[in-house]
Scaffold this motif. Structure first.
Motif, short mmCIF file in Angstrom:
data_model
loop_
_atom_site.label_atom_id
_atom_site.label_comp_id
_atom_site.label_asym_id
_atom_site.label_seq_id
_atom_site.Cartn_x
_atom_site.Cartn_y
_atom_site.Cartn_z
N HIS A 100 0.87 -1.17 0.00
CA HIS A 100 0.00 0.00 0.00
C HIS A 100 0.91 1.22 0.00
CE1 HIS A 100 -3.90 -1.95 1.20
NE2 HIS A 100 -3.05 -2.88 1.65
N ILE A 101 0.67 2.16 -0.92
CA ILE A 101 1.43 3.41 -0.91
C ILE A 101 0.47 4.59 -1.03
CG2 ILE A 101 3.54 2.39 -1.86
CD1 ILE A 101 2.85 3.62 -4.56
N VAL A 102 0.92 5.72 -0.50
CA VAL A 102 0.15 6.96 -0.54
C VAL A 102 0.97 8.03 -1.23
CG1 VAL A 102 -0.94 8.77 0.86
CG2 VAL A 102 -1.05 6.38 1.61
N GLY A 103 0.34 8.79 -2.12
CA GLY A 103 1.03 9.88 -2.79
C GLY A 103 0.05 10.95 -3.20
N SER A 104 0.58 12.13 -3.52
CA SER A 104 -0.28 13.26 -3.88
C SER A 104 -0.24 13.62 -5.36
CB SER A 104 0.13 14.50 -3.06
OG SER A 104 1.46 14.86 -3.35
N SER A 105 0.78 13.12 -6.08
CA SER A 105 0.93 13.50 -7.48
C SER A 105 0.08 12.60 -8.38
CB SER A 105 2.40 13.40 -7.90
OG SER A 105 2.53 13.50 -9.31
N GLU A 106 -0.90 13.21 -9.06
CA GLU A 106 -1.75 12.44 -9.97
C GLU A 106 -0.92 11.82 -11.09
OE1 GLU A 106 -5.72 13.13 -12.81
OE2 GLU A 106 -4.96 14.75 -11.53
N HIS A 125 -3.84 18.62 3.90
CA HIS A 125 -5.22 18.89 4.31
C HIS A 125 -5.72 17.83 5.27
CE1 HIS A 125 -5.18 22.00 1.28
NE2 HIS A 125 -4.89 21.11 0.35
N ARG A 126 -6.11 18.26 6.44
CA ARG A 126 -6.52 17.32 7.49
C ARG A 126 -7.74 16.50 7.08
NH1 ARG A 126 -5.15 16.74 13.27
NH2 ARG A 126 -6.52 15.05 13.91
N ILE A 127 -8.71 17.12 6.40
CA ILE A 127 -9.90 16.36 6.00
C ILE A 127 -9.51 15.22 5.07
CG2 ILE A 127 -12.07 16.48 4.70
CD1 ILE A 127 -12.47 19.30 5.77
N GLN A 128 -8.62 15.50 4.10
CA GLN A 128 -8.15 14.42 3.22
C GLN A 128 -7.41 13.34 3.99
OE1 GLN A 128 -6.38 15.02 -0.60
NE2 GLN A 128 -7.30 17.05 -0.89
N ARG A 129 -6.61 13.75 4.98
CA ARG A 129 -5.89 12.76 5.79
C ARG A 129 -6.87 11.88 6.56
NH1 ARG A 129 -2.44 17.23 7.50
NH2 ARG A 129 -3.19 16.95 9.65
N LEU A 159 5.68 17.84 9.62
CA LEU A 159 5.41 17.79 11.05
C LEU A 159 3.98 17.37 11.37
CD1 LEU A 159 7.06 18.37 13.63
CD2 LEU A 159 6.07 20.66 13.65
N GLN A 160 3.00 18.14 10.87
CA GLN A 160 1.62 17.87 11.27
C GLN A 160 1.10 16.55 10.72
OE1 GLN A 160 0.10 21.53 9.69
NE2 GLN A 160 0.95 22.76 11.35
N ALA A 161 1.29 16.30 9.42
CA ALA A 161 0.83 15.03 8.84
C ALA A 161 1.61 13.85 9.42
CB ALA A 161 0.99 15.06 7.32
#
Length: 259
Positions: free
Chosen positions: A31-37, A59-63, A107-109
């Motif tokens: 399982h991998i997570v990324g932001s680049s389409e 974005h916290r909602i997306q997280r 930091l936050q994520a």
């Protein structure tokens, strides 16, 4: 026996992707997570058996939505936080948006991910569960006026130590990785296409080998390459003003070479 599962947050490029590929070869369920389409669309046909999850970690909602989805596949045997955002603060002054992005991803994520991950790891009879963060050698050196990036990585290092102390009784191994410069595509992009001038530069393959060895031997930390490890140890024994002067002098030289 079912395949062990690994989740890599920030796994669509760089060391995160290289770790995913290495675990795929070892027979893990990926399982991998990324932001680049673009990166996600490139990887999906190459690895149709992987679960690739899009998310903008800023974005916290997306997280929150991401973790709701990922919970459906839990438990995991390894969770790695490999996401990061970097801007050379010697060459570019951070504006408000840059600062928010730096804090949000580095930091936050990270804190949000470790909080969630600590509840969704489970060891198996033949495999200890592992929680991993990719910090940086920049976070190991304590001197005045460190960059926002270095401060984030320093916080990451100490946060991992707290989780390590808390999760030992649950048979969960917490590994904090602090590498020097790794010759990734992103590093080359930030340096005009060539990062050869960076000190102690190592390949992605070397970095992956170091991390896999630290996981196999259940080391609490992995600092590499060795010359970088020795250098950071030495610098932390010097007075902080001297360290600050040395760091800035070296950074200025590297900036001039990259220009």
């Amino acid at each position: 026996m079912d395949k062990p599962q690994i989740l890599i947050i920030g796994g669509t490029s760089g060391i995160g992707l290289a770790l995913a590929q290495a675990h795929d070869q070892l027979g893990w369920h990926i399982h991998i997570v990324g932001s680049s389409e673009h990166k996600i669309n490139t990887l999906r046909p190459q690895y149709p058996h992987w679960h690739i999850h899009p998310c903008d970690l800023r974005h916290r909602i997306q997280r929150d939505e991401l973790f709701q989805t990922l919970t459906q596949y839990a438990p995991y045997q390894r969770i790695i936080y490999a996401a990061g955002w970097y801007l050379n603060e010697r060459r570019f002054q951070l504006n408000a948006t840059d600062s928010q992005t730096m804090l949000a991803i580095n930091l936050q994520a990270f804190h949000h991910s470790f909080e969630w991950a600590s509840q969704h790891l489970q060891s198996r009879s033949t495999l200890t569960a592992s929680l991993v963060c990719l910090s940086s050698a920049a976070g190991l050196i304590d001197y005045p006026y460190t960059s926002v990036y270095a401060q984030c990585k320093r916080a990451m290092w100490h946060t991992a130590a707290a989780y390590r102390a808390a999760l030992t009784s649950q048979n969960i191994h917490v590994l904090a990785v602090a590498s020097g410069y790794v010759d990734t595509a992103k590093l080359r992009e930030l340096n005009g296409g060539n990062a050869a001038h960076k000190p102690f530069l190592i390949s992605e393959q070397q970095a992956v080998a170091e991390i896999l060895n630290a996981l196999h031997t259940q080391q609490p930390t992995a600092i590499f390459p060795k010359r970088m490890k020795y250098l950071t140890t030495l610098l932390n024994h010097l007075p902080q003003p001297i360290v600050g002067w040395l760091i800035h002098r070296t950074a200025d030289k590297n900036t001039q070479k990259a220009a």
